[in-house]
Write an enzyme that holds these catalytic residues in place. Structure first.
Site, PDB file in Angstrom:
ATOM      1  N   GLU A 117     105.935  41.220  24.995  1.00  6.13           N
ATOM      2  CA  GLU A 117     105.139  40.546  25.923  1.00  6.13           C
ATOM      3  C   GLU A 117     105.284  39.401  25.990  1.00  6.13           C
ATOM      4  OE1 GLU A 117     104.497  40.883  29.259  1.00  6.13           O
ATOM      5  OE2 GLU A 117     102.431  42.275  29.404  1.00  6.13           O
ATOM      6  N   ASP A 118     105.312  38.486  26.833  1.00 13.59           N
ATOM      7  CA  ASP A 118     105.035  37.447  27.581  1.00 13.59           C
ATOM      8  C   ASP A 118     103.505  36.448  26.618  1.00 13.59           C
ATOM      9  OD1 ASP A 118     103.646  38.497  29.611  1.00 13.59           O
ATOM     10  OD2 ASP A 118     105.177  37.282  30.906  1.00 13.59           O
ATOM     11  N   ASP A 151      96.133  38.785  28.547  1.00 21.03           N
ATOM     12  CA  ASP A 151      94.962  38.101  28.959  1.00 21.03           C
ATOM     13  C   ASP A 151      94.300  38.659  29.012  1.00 21.03           C
ATOM     14  OD1 ASP A 151      93.304  36.444  30.345  1.00 21.03           O
ATOM     15  OD2 ASP A 151      93.964  36.208  31.978  1.00 21.03           O
TER      16      ASP A 151
END
Ligand code: IMP
Length: 194
Positions: free
Chosen positions: A110-111, A114
């Site tokens: 995943e980038d 959050d």
């Protein structure tokens, strides 16, 4: 493609340089390589943002001596933010993997994480398919606003509590091409439209 200068004036500051990101990916590659030494590994990148880190991570992994015996790559696409700069809280699958993952060593790439809902959703779906191992790798962690206590095995860099762009991360589909991670001026979010 627009030249990078097009974004001048909207970028408030650079958070991580291209070199700092490359160093973080190198560290991630070494950790993953150590855990899957001599074993085949399937990396699943989450489109669109993690396309960039997945490609660079695969290249870095391929050069680590004593790493995985084989590296395979697949992609999933999910939507969680729409075109806004805050989460809708709803995760939708847009594209599934093309390969079967049962019995395989899998790392989700995943980038950014959050509130955690996207990664939690992906882990849930993939775990049901009975992989041999399932781990999660995230380039940028924003640990401030978790809505679920999601476990991340490999974390590259901790980003500030702000909406960030670059290195795959977008605002209304722009800025993905920046080779660094940046924070935008707050006025951009009220003025910019599609
Ligand atoms: P989460 O579900 O809130 O953990 O967010 C995960 C997804 O939201 C990421 O894969 C990104 O696509 C997007 N996202 C979260 N924070 C940011 C940000 O600061 N900039 C751009 N996209 C973000």
């Amino acid at each position: 493609m627009k030249p990078l200068e097009t974004y001048d004036g909207t970028i408030e500051r650079t958070l991580f340089t291209q070199q700092e990101i490359a160093d973080a990916i190198e560290r991630l590659a070494h950790s993953i390589a150590a855990d899957f030494a001599g074993q085949p590994l399937l990396l699943i990148g989450v489109l669109k943002g993690a396309l960039y880190v997945t490609v660079d991570l695969v290249r870095a992994l391929s050069t680590v001596a004593g790493g995985p015996s084989e590296i395979h790559v697949d992609y999933m696409a999910v939507s969680s933010y729409g075109n806004e700069n805050r989460s809708s809280g709803e995760v939708r699958m847009l594209k599934d993997t093309m390969q079967n993952i049962a019995g395989r060593n899998v790392v989700i790439v995943e980038d950014i994480v959050d509130n955690g809902l996207t990664l939690d959703y992906l882990q849930g779906i993939l775990q049901q398919r009975e992989p041999k191992a399932l781990k999660s790798c995230v380039l940028f962690d924003k640990p401030y606003n978790r809505r679920v206590d999601v476990h991340v095995d490999y974390i590259g860099l901790t980003a500030p509590d702000a909406f960030v762009v670059g290195y795959g991360l977008d605002y209304q589909e722009a800025y993905r091409n920046l080779p660094y991670l940046a924070q935008l001026h707050s006025w951009v979010f009220s003025e910019k439209t599609d």
